[in-house]
Design a protein around this motif. Structure first.
Motif: not given
Length: 90
Positions: A9-17
């Motif tokens: 699994r390749d996971i990336t995440a972030g916060c738009f703000v």
């Protein structure tokens, strides 16, 4: 029935703000970090998950020269001995 299976699994995440569309979390727990950030701040977060699954394993290549072939070639004066495989019969 059992078969060799590999999952990645390749996971990336972030916060738009805080980070816009740029990935800020990339570890295995990136999704959890995005959820926790949203719960603490109320910010809209995002997470992309790509999963790869491979079934089985590579078939043995009977034409591949291995250590036994290298040892055998020393008996022939360093010249490689011919290797016959099914592809040669076609």
């Amino acid at each position: 029935m059992t078969r060799p299976t590999a999952r990645h699994r390749d996971i990336t995440a972030g916060c738009f703000v805080c980070h816009g569309a740029a990935a800020f979390w990339t570890s295995a727990n990136a999704q959890a970090l995005a959820v926790q950030h949203h719960d603490r701040t109320g910010h809209q977060t995002w997470c992309n998950i790509a999963m790869s699954v491979t079934y089985g394993s590579n078939a043995r290549d009977d034409c591949q020269i291995d250590i036994e072939d290298a040892i055998a070639s020393t008996r022939s004066g360093g010249r490689p001995e011919p290797v016959l495989c099914a592809a040669d019969d076609a």
